[in-house]
Design an enzyme around this catalytic site. Structure first.
Site, PDB file in Angstrom:
ATOM      1  N   CYS A   1       0.850  -1.188   0.000  1.00  0.00           N
ATOM      2  CA  CYS A   1       0.000   0.000   0.000  1.00  0.00           C
ATOM      3  C   CYS A   1       0.891   1.245   0.000  1.00  0.00           C
ATOM      4  O   CYS A   1       2.028   1.202   0.470  1.00  0.00           O
ATOM      5  CB  CYS A   1      -0.859  -0.037   1.269  1.00  0.00           C
ATOM      6  SG  CYS A   1      -1.897   1.403   1.569  1.00  0.00           S
ATOM      7  N   GLY A   2       0.374   2.339  -0.501  1.00  0.00           N
ATOM      8  CA  GLY A   2       1.123   3.582  -0.444  1.00  0.00           C
ATOM      9  C   GLY A   2       1.421   4.022   0.983  1.00  0.00           C
ATOM     10  O   GLY A   2       2.371   4.767   1.224  1.00  0.00           O
TER      11      GLY A   2
END
Length: 160
Positions: A36-37
């Site tokens: 995930c970012g």
């Protein structure tokens, strides 16, 4: 009235853990993902764990694949990633859904209508700050960096 201490959860190694063991401690419950970012927040979560553990604080991480399929691995892969990439020392739990009918009772409680933050989790790295009595006192949306919770943690630990 239910509290964190009324629940149990499966650890990443598959063993059940009674969350009553965190009675008297401040806890940050967070849903995580390794692709995930926001994944770099693992470093900030670990920094909080190391800084405040001795004062009565714990991070509890619950990997989740519900948002963008960003946690595809099994428990062993997730644990290895967290250990090797971020040297996490905080408790990792088994991968869960945090919304919907498959969500375990803990996550249903965190988001239900009679809690202070009655809404579904919107994305990975949503954080819930829980006081020593097991009550949810604050919710932080994913964009909030873990270090931004320091003042609230200090206040609950009575260090500020």
């Amino acid at each position: 009235m239910l509290t964190l201490h009324d629940f149990s959860a499966l650890r990443i190694d598959g063993l059940a853990e009674d969350l009553a063991r965190y009675r008297g401690r401040v806890v940050l419950v967070v849903n995580t993902a390794s692709a995930c970012g926001y994944t770099p927040q693992y470093a900030g979560l670990e920094a909080l764990q190391r800084r405040f553990c001795a004062a009565g604080f714990d991070v509890l991480a619950f990997p989740c694949n519900q948002f963008g399929a960003q946690e595809p691995g099994d428990g062993e892969a997730i644990a290895a990633f967290c250990r090797e990439r971020y040297e996490v020392s905080f408790r990792l739990f088994a991968k869960v859904d945090v919304n919907g009918p498959a969500a375990p009772p803990l996550w249903q409680w965190l988001t239900r209508s009679d809690t202070p933050y009655p809404q579904a989790v919107k994305w990975n790295f949503t954080k819930f700050l829980i006081d020593q009595q097991g009550r949810v006192v604050r919710r932080y949306e994913p964009a909030l960096q873990p270090e931004e919770a320091v003042e609230d943690i200090l206040r609950l630990l009575r260090l500020a």
